[in-house]
Design an enzyme around this catalytic site. Structure first.
Site, PDB file in Angstrom:
ATOM      1  N   LYS A 114       0.814  -1.221   0.000  1.00 62.86           N
ATOM      2  CA  LYS A 114       0.000   0.000   0.000  1.00 62.86           C
ATOM      3  C   LYS A 114       0.846   1.269   0.000  1.00 62.86           C
ATOM      4  O   LYS A 114       0.440   2.284  -0.552  1.00 62.86           O
ATOM      5  CB  LYS A 114      -0.969   0.003   1.185  1.00 62.86           C
ATOM      6  CG  LYS A 114      -2.060  -1.035   1.028  1.00 62.86           C
ATOM      7  CD  LYS A 114      -3.274  -0.742   1.871  1.00 62.86           C
ATOM      8  CE  LYS A 114      -4.401  -1.683   1.444  1.00 62.86           C
ATOM      9  NZ  LYS A 114      -5.613  -1.503   2.192  1.00 62.86           N
ATOM     10  N   LYS A 206      -4.798  -9.399  -6.180  1.00 62.57           N
ATOM     11  CA  LYS A 206      -6.066  -9.688  -5.504  1.00 62.57           C
ATOM     12  C   LYS A 206      -7.136  -8.664  -5.905  1.00 62.57           C
ATOM     13  O   LYS A 206      -6.813  -7.509  -6.198  1.00 62.57           O
ATOM     14  CB  LYS A 206      -5.863  -9.751  -3.990  1.00 62.57           C
ATOM     15  CG  LYS A 206      -6.274  -8.525  -3.226  1.00 62.57           C
ATOM     16  CD  LYS A 206      -6.273  -8.766  -1.729  1.00 62.57           C
ATOM     17  CE  LYS A 206      -6.572  -7.465  -1.011  1.00 62.57           C
ATOM     18  NZ  LYS A 206      -7.958  -7.023  -1.097  1.00 62.57           N
ATOM     19  N   LYS A 209     -10.881  -3.143  -3.353  1.00 58.59           N
ATOM     20  CA  LYS A 209     -11.699  -1.937  -3.478  1.00 58.59           C
ATOM     21  C   LYS A 209     -10.891  -0.816  -4.099  1.00 58.59           C
ATOM     22  O   LYS A 209     -11.419   0.052  -4.770  1.00 58.59           O
ATOM     23  CB  LYS A 209     -12.133  -1.455  -2.091  1.00 58.59           C
ATOM     24  CG  LYS A 209     -13.099  -2.344  -1.397  1.00 58.59           C
ATOM     25  CD  LYS A 209     -13.589  -1.641  -0.130  1.00 58.59           C
ATOM     26  CE  LYS A 209     -13.749  -2.618   1.009  1.00 58.59           C
ATOM     27  NZ  LYS A 209     -12.762  -2.437   2.065  1.00 58.59           N
TER      28      LYS A 209
END
Ligand code: ATP
Ligand code: MG
Length: 345
Positions: A114, A206, A209
């Protein structure tokens, strides 16, 4: 020492809920209600570890709550609430920041993914995310945590934190009448054919969102046309489907779609391949569209109906927060005593 069995899990209000959240987490949340006391949390404090527009956050918080309700979580028998309404999460996270070691957090792959290349510019919250997650679970002394495969490493860290707290404060825990261990070592529940649903565009990534491409995921609120279009466009390879699971090993996109089918149909991958082995993707995808629309259509419709009534959703969250508070306060009072913080009794 035996701990009362309790389930805790959370979902971030960071955007549209998708099929990965549903199959990896929410389906399990629903099933566990029959056998455990469950606490399901909309983790808004985790969400702000990356920027969230303050005008959007209440909306996404209510949407995740609506998804919990639409999927069949009972807010009366169990607890549904949003994290920021129970201050114990932040308080316990601070204590855990002082228990967890830098070396442990440095190994976390979610932070690396991230934060990306610009690590210096990532928030401290994003780095400390797993410590807050340990606090979420252990504030309720929860014993079982249903999550997708991507959260396995964070769960292991939560166990390490619980273990170190129990060791570091062993004498004080004992002196305050809590026996040998104050916190349970929470167990991850990661089972079934869809613990890691992959992006429809890239079988190595993966479903998320936060993926910029909406074609990478099926949202719980997508209508039948959107679901059909996304599945038809999903990346595949030119071979027909194999008859055995072994034939999926080097075919991530095929493996992903078969896993999704299996999870939606409540079957094993092997059973799905018995039915579709040798078939072309066009045939398989048509059946997958029908199945996905049948399963997700009613959920999406219910979510849309529920978000029309924010007053009701907020009431569910307020009521859940009150009940969560009661459990959390007991834990926090004990933790303060164990650590040696003076408090009014
Ligand atoms: P974000 O990209 O903001 O992190 P997310 O899609 O990963 O969003 P989370 O709120 O972080 O969603 O995770 C909620 C739950 O859904 C967790 O239990 C997580 O393990 C599970 N989950 C998330 N993505 C997947 C996936 N692709 N497959 C299976 N489970 C998933
Ligand atoms: Mg995530």
């Amino acid at each position: 020492m035996a701990f009362k069995e309790r389930v805790f899990s959370g979902v971030q209000p960071t955007g549209n809920l998708h099929l990965g959240n549903y199959l990896g987490a929410i389906v399990k949340f629903v099933a566990l209600q029959d056998t455990y006391d469950c606490i399901y949390c909309v983790v808004d404090m985790h969400a702000i570890t990356v920027w969230q527009d303050p005008a959007e956050l209440p909306k996404t918080t209510r949407e995740v709550t609506a998804a919990f309700l639409a999927c069949g979580i009972d807010p009366k028998k169990h607890i549904i609430f949003n994290q920021s309404q129970v201050s114990g999460h932040a308080e316990l996270a601070w204590v855990f920041n002082c228990v967890a070691r830098l070396g442990w957090l440095n190994r976390m792959t979610q932070f690396k993914e991230k934060a990306g290349k610009d690590r210096e510019n990532a928030s401290i919250g994003l780095y400390a995310y797993p410590s807050l997650m340990a606090a979420d679970i252990l504030l309720y002394r929860a014993t079982h945590v249903p999550v997708g495969e991507d959260q396995k490493q964070h769960l292991e860290l939560a166990r390490d934190i619980a273990q170190k707290f129990n060791n570091d404060f062993a004498q004080s825990i004992h002196a305050h009448g809590f026996g040998d261990a104050f916190f349970p070592l929470p167990e991850p529940l990661i089972q079934g054919p869809a613990t890691r649903v992959m992006s429809l565009r890239d079988g190595q990534k993966k479903m998320s969102k936060s993926d910029p491409s909406d074609y990478s995921r099926i949202n719980l609120t997508d209508d039948a046309d959107a679901i059909a279009q996304k599945i038809r466009k999903a990346k595949t390879d030119p071979e027909p489907l194999p008859s055995e699971e072994k034939g999926l090993e080097t075919r991530p996109e095929a493996d992903n779609l078969v896993g999704i089918f299996a999870a939606l149909a409540n079957k094993s991958r092997a059973d799905v391949l018995k039915e579709f082995g040798g078939a072309q993707f066009s045939t398989f995808k048509a059946s997958l569209v029908d199945l996905a629309v049948a399963k997700l259509g009613p959920i999406g419709a219910d979510m849309k109906r529920l978000v029309q009534d924010p007053g009701y959703i907020d009431q569910v969250l307020a009521d859940g927060s009150d009940r969560a508070h009661e459990i959390a306060d007991k834990t926090m009072n004990a933790v303060k005593d164990i650590v040696g913080f003076v408090r009014k009794s």
